[in-house]
Motif scaffolding. Structure first.
Motif, short mmCIF file in Angstrom:
data_model
loop_
_atom_site.label_atom_id
_atom_site.label_comp_id
_atom_site.label_asym_id
_atom_site.label_seq_id
_atom_site.Cartn_x
_atom_site.Cartn_y
_atom_site.Cartn_z
N ARG A 1 -65.30 -78.39 30.47
CA ARG A 1 -65.01 -78.67 29.06
C ARG A 1 -65.43 -80.10 28.67
NH1 ARG A 1 -60.56 -80.19 31.63
NH2 ARG A 1 -59.15 -81.68 30.64
N GLY A 2 -65.99 -80.18 27.48
CA GLY A 2 -66.34 -81.49 26.92
C GLY A 2 -67.44 -82.23 27.65
N THR A 3 -68.31 -81.52 28.37
CA THR A 3 -69.30 -82.25 29.17
C THR A 3 -70.76 -81.96 28.78
OG1 THR A 3 -69.43 -80.50 30.84
CG2 THR A 3 -67.78 -82.23 31.20
N ASP A 4 -71.01 -81.03 27.88
CA ASP A 4 -72.40 -80.62 27.62
C ASP A 4 -72.93 -81.22 26.32
OD1 ASP A 4 -74.79 -79.29 27.11
OD2 ASP A 4 -74.12 -77.45 28.08
N PRO A 5 -73.83 -82.19 26.42
CA PRO A 5 -74.35 -82.81 25.19
C PRO A 5 -75.56 -82.08 24.61
CG PRO A 5 -75.13 -84.03 27.08
CD PRO A 5 -74.32 -82.88 27.62
N VAL A 6 -76.07 -81.08 25.29
CA VAL A 6 -77.36 -80.51 24.87
C VAL A 6 -77.24 -79.08 24.32
CG1 VAL A 6 -79.71 -79.98 25.59
CG2 VAL A 6 -78.56 -81.95 26.54
N HIS A 7 -76.66 -78.19 25.11
CA HIS A 7 -76.65 -76.78 24.68
C HIS A 7 -75.34 -76.08 25.05
CE1 HIS A 7 -77.82 -77.03 28.73
NE2 HIS A 7 -79.12 -77.02 28.54
N PRO A 8 -74.22 -76.53 24.50
CA PRO A 8 -72.92 -75.96 24.88
C PRO A 8 -72.77 -74.49 24.51
CG PRO A 8 -72.67 -77.46 23.02
CD PRO A 8 -74.07 -77.63 23.51
N ARG A 9 -73.39 -74.07 23.40
CA ARG A 9 -73.23 -72.67 22.99
C ARG A 9 -73.91 -71.74 23.99
NH1 ARG A 9 -72.36 -72.40 17.04
NH2 ARG A 9 -73.45 -70.43 17.01
N ALA A 10 -75.14 -72.06 24.35
CA ALA A 10 -75.87 -71.24 25.32
C ALA A 10 -75.18 -71.27 26.68
CB ALA A 10 -77.31 -71.72 25.44
N ALA A 11 -74.65 -72.44 27.04
CA ALA A 11 -74.01 -72.58 28.35
C ALA A 11 -72.75 -71.72 28.43
CB ALA A 11 -73.67 -74.05 28.62
N LEU A 12 -71.91 -71.76 27.37
CA LEU A 12 -70.68 -70.97 27.42
C LEU A 12 -70.97 -69.48 27.27
CD1 LEU A 12 -67.67 -71.27 27.88
CD2 LEU A 12 -67.33 -71.36 25.43
N ALA A 13 -72.02 -69.14 26.52
CA ALA A 13 -72.40 -67.73 26.41
C ALA A 13 -72.81 -67.20 27.78
CB ALA A 13 -73.54 -67.57 25.41
N ALA A 14 -73.61 -67.97 28.52
CA ALA A 14 -74.04 -67.55 29.86
C ALA A 14 -72.85 -67.47 30.81
CB ALA A 14 -75.09 -68.52 30.39
N LEU A 15 -71.94 -68.42 30.67
CA LEU A 15 -70.75 -68.43 31.52
C LEU A 15 -69.86 -67.21 31.23
CD1 LEU A 15 -69.13 -71.81 32.21
CD2 LEU A 15 -67.73 -69.77 32.14
N GLY A 16 -69.73 -66.88 29.94
CA GLY A 16 -68.96 -65.70 29.56
C GLY A 16 -69.59 -64.43 30.12
N ALA A 17 -70.91 -64.36 30.06
CA ALA A 17 -71.62 -63.20 30.59
C ALA A 17 -71.40 -63.07 32.09
CB ALA A 17 -73.11 -63.31 30.27
N ALA A 18 -71.42 -64.21 32.79
CA ALA A 18 -71.23 -64.18 34.25
C ALA A 18 -69.82 -63.73 34.61
CB ALA A 18 -71.51 -65.57 34.83
N ALA A 19 -68.83 -64.30 33.93
CA ALA A 19 -67.44 -63.90 34.20
C ALA A 19 -67.25 -62.42 33.87
CB ALA A 19 -66.49 -64.76 33.38
N GLY A 20 -67.83 -61.99 32.75
CA GLY A 20 -67.73 -60.59 32.36
C GLY A 20 -68.40 -59.67 33.36
N ALA A 21 -69.53 -60.11 33.92
CA ALA A 21 -70.24 -59.28 34.89
C ALA A 21 -69.40 -59.06 36.15
CB ALA A 21 -71.57 -59.93 35.25
N TRP A 22 -68.70 -60.11 36.60
CA TRP A 22 -67.83 -59.93 37.78
C TRP A 22 -66.67 -58.98 37.46
CZ3 TRP A 22 -69.64 -60.51 42.28
CH2 TRP A 22 -70.55 -61.54 42.57
N ALA A 23 -66.17 -59.08 36.22
CA ALA A 23 -65.11 -58.16 35.82
C ALA A 23 -65.64 -56.73 35.78
CB ALA A 23 -64.58 -58.56 34.44
#
Lengths: 217, 179
Positions: free
Chosen positions: A152-174
Motif C-alpha cells: 500500500r502507498g508505494t506505487d508512483p507509476v501504475h497503481p491501478r494496473a498493479a492492483l488489477a493484476a494482484l486482484g487477478a492473481a489472488a482470484g486465480a488462486w481462489a
C-alpha cells in the motif's frame, strides 16, 4: 542545478525525526503478510471441506486444477514480482496479466471439458452458481488484502494496473481452490461460479488501485 | 542506497547528494518555481526514506526518485495548484541572462531557449515527457521507460516522434538527432 544548503539539513533532519523500517524489517513484515494471506485462503478451504473429487474423473481434475495453478502462478509472478526495478513491471505487462487471467482460466476449462464431455452433466442451478461465486470471493479475500496491504502507498507509476493484476492473481488462486472442492463442471457454472470472481477482483483492483497502492503524501 | 536500505542511517546524506541535484534541476524546469521544487524534492526524499526497506539490491535509485517526484508533481497539479506558469514566463530566471547589459549573443541564446521551450510545450504529453527525461534530464531509455511505467520500445518511439516534431518546427536551430 544545486539545491540550497538549508534544504539538505531540513530533509536529513526530517528523516531523522521519523525513523523508517530497513530492509530486514520490511522483508519480515512482507513475508508475514504473505503467509497470513495464504494462511487465510488455506483455512477457508479447509473449513469448506478441502479437496472433493466427487463424480469427476481424477485426470480431469488434475488437468483443470493443475492448469489453473500454472495460470495463477504466472499471474502472481507477474503482479508481485518487480524484476530488478523499484518501479515494477511495465504497465502493459501488468495490464496484460490482469486482463488475460480470467479468459485464460475459462479457455483452459473449456479445453478440459471438451476432453471429458461427460462432466457437462455435473451442472448446478443458480443457487449453486451464487454459492461458488461468493465462496471464491471469500477464498480470494485473504491473499488479496494481505498482498495489497504489503504494497500500500508505494506505487508512483501504475497503481491501478498493479492492483488489477494482484486482484487477478489472488482470484486465480481462489479459483484453483474452489475447483478442487466443487465437482460441478458445466461450463456455465465454471464461468459464473469459479471464474467470474476473478474478473470482478480485477475490475475492483483497477477501480481502487490509486487509493490503495498509489503514493501517499 | 544499498547501505541505507540495510539500515545505515548516516548513508541518507550520500543518497541525498547523489539524487537531489538532478531532481532539483528537473523540478525547477518543470514547475518553474524554486520554492515548489524544493518542496517536491523534500517530499520525494522523504518518500525514499519511508520506503527504503523496499529497495531492491542492484536497483537504480534515479528512476525511482524521478517517478516519485513526477507523481507528486502531477498530484499537486490535480489538487489545483498551479505549478506551470504561462508559456514563456521565467520568474526563477532559469534561462535568463545574468545582468542587465547582456551581449547580443546572450540575448539571442535566451530567445532561442524560450522558443525551444515553447515548441516542447506544444508536444503531446507522452512525447514531451519522454523527450524531457531523455534529452534534458539525461536518463537512459530504460530509466525513462521505468519512470513512465512503459516499455523501452514505447519510450524510444515517443522520444523519436518528439524529436521529429521539434526538428520540423525548429529546423534552423536543431542539429542531427543523437543516436
Amino acid at each position: 542545478m544545486i539545491p540550497p544548503d538549508d534544504l539538505r539539513a531540513r530533509i536529513l533532519g526530517a528523516a531523522e525525526g521519523a525513523p523508517s523500517p530497513d530492509r530486514a524489517a520490511t522483508v519480515r513484515r512482507d513475508r508475514a503478510l504473505a503467509a497470513l494471506g495464504v494462511g487465510v485462503l488455506v483455512a477457508v478451504f479447509a473449513v469448506l471441506g478441502g479437496v472433493h473429487v466427487g463424480r469427476r474423473p481424477q485426470a480431469f481434475l488434475l488437468l483443470t486444477s493443475g492448469g489453473w495453478a500454472v495460470v495463477a502462478g504466472l499471474a502472481t509472478w507477474s503482479s508481485l514480482g518487480r524484476g530488478r526495478s523499484m518501479l515494477g513491471r511495465p504497465r502493459a505487462w501488468l495490464s496484460a496479466a490482469a486482463i488475460a487471467t480470467a479468459p485464460v482460466l475459462v479457455a483452459w476449462a473449456l479445453v478440459a471439458i471438451a476432453a471429458w464431455p461427460e462432466v457437462r452433466e455435473l451442472r448446478g442451478g443458480a443457487s449453486a452458481h451464487v454459492a461458488c461465486f461468493v465462496l471464491t470471493l471469500l477464498l480470494a479475500a485473504g491473499p488479496c488484502v494481505a498482498w495489497a496491504w504489503a504494497r500500500r502507498g508505494t506505487d508512483p507509476v501504475h497503481p491501478r494496473a498493479a492492483l488489477a493484476a494482484l486482484g487477478a492473481a489472488a482470484g486465480a488462486w481462489a479459483s484453483v481452490s474452489i475447483d478442487l472442492h466443487c465437482e460441478l463442471s458445466h461450463e456455465a457454472h465454471v464461468a459464473v461460479g469459479h471464474v467470474l470472481p476473478v474478473a470482478i477482483l480485477t475490475l475492483l483492483g483497477a477501480a481502487f488501485g490509486n487509493r490503495v497502492l498509489g503514493l501517499r503524501t | 542506497m544499498e547501505r541505507y536500505a540495510a539500515g545505515d542511517n548516516a548513508a541518507f546524506g550520500v543518497v541525498y547528494d547523489g539524487v537531489a541535484p538532478r531532481l532539483y534541476g528537473y523540478l525547477v524546469r518543470q514547475t518553474r518555481s524554486r520554492e515548489r521544487a524544493e518542496d517536491l524534492v523534500q517530499q520525494t526524499m522523504l518518500q525514499i526514506h519511508r520506503h527504503r526497506g523496499r529497495f531492491l539490491p542492484g536497483a537504480e535509485v534515479i528512476p525511482w526518485a524521478f517517478a516519485i517526484a513526477r507523481r507528486l508533481m502531477i498530484d499537486g497539479l490535480r489538487r489545483g495548484k498551479r505549478e506551470v506558469l504561462a508559456e514563456g514566463d521565467d520568474p526563477v530566471g532559469v534561462d535568463a541572462p545574468a545582468g542587465g547589459d547582456a551581449s547580443d549573443d546572450v540575448v539571442q541564446a535566451h530567445e532561442t531557449a524560450a522558443r525551444i521551450r515553447r515548441e516542447i510545450a506544444k508536444l503531446p504529453e507522452g512525447q514531451r515527457v519522454a523527450f524531457e527525461l531523455i534529452k534534458q534530464e539525461g536518463l537512459s531509455l530504460a530509466e525513462a521507460a521505468a519512470v513512465l511505467g512503459t516499455t523501452v520500445t514505447a519510450v524510444k518511439l515517443r522520444a523519436h516522434r518528439a524529436y521529429e516534431a521539434l526538428r520540423a518546427s525548429l529546423g534552423d536551430v536543431m542539429g542531427k538527432e543523437p543516436s
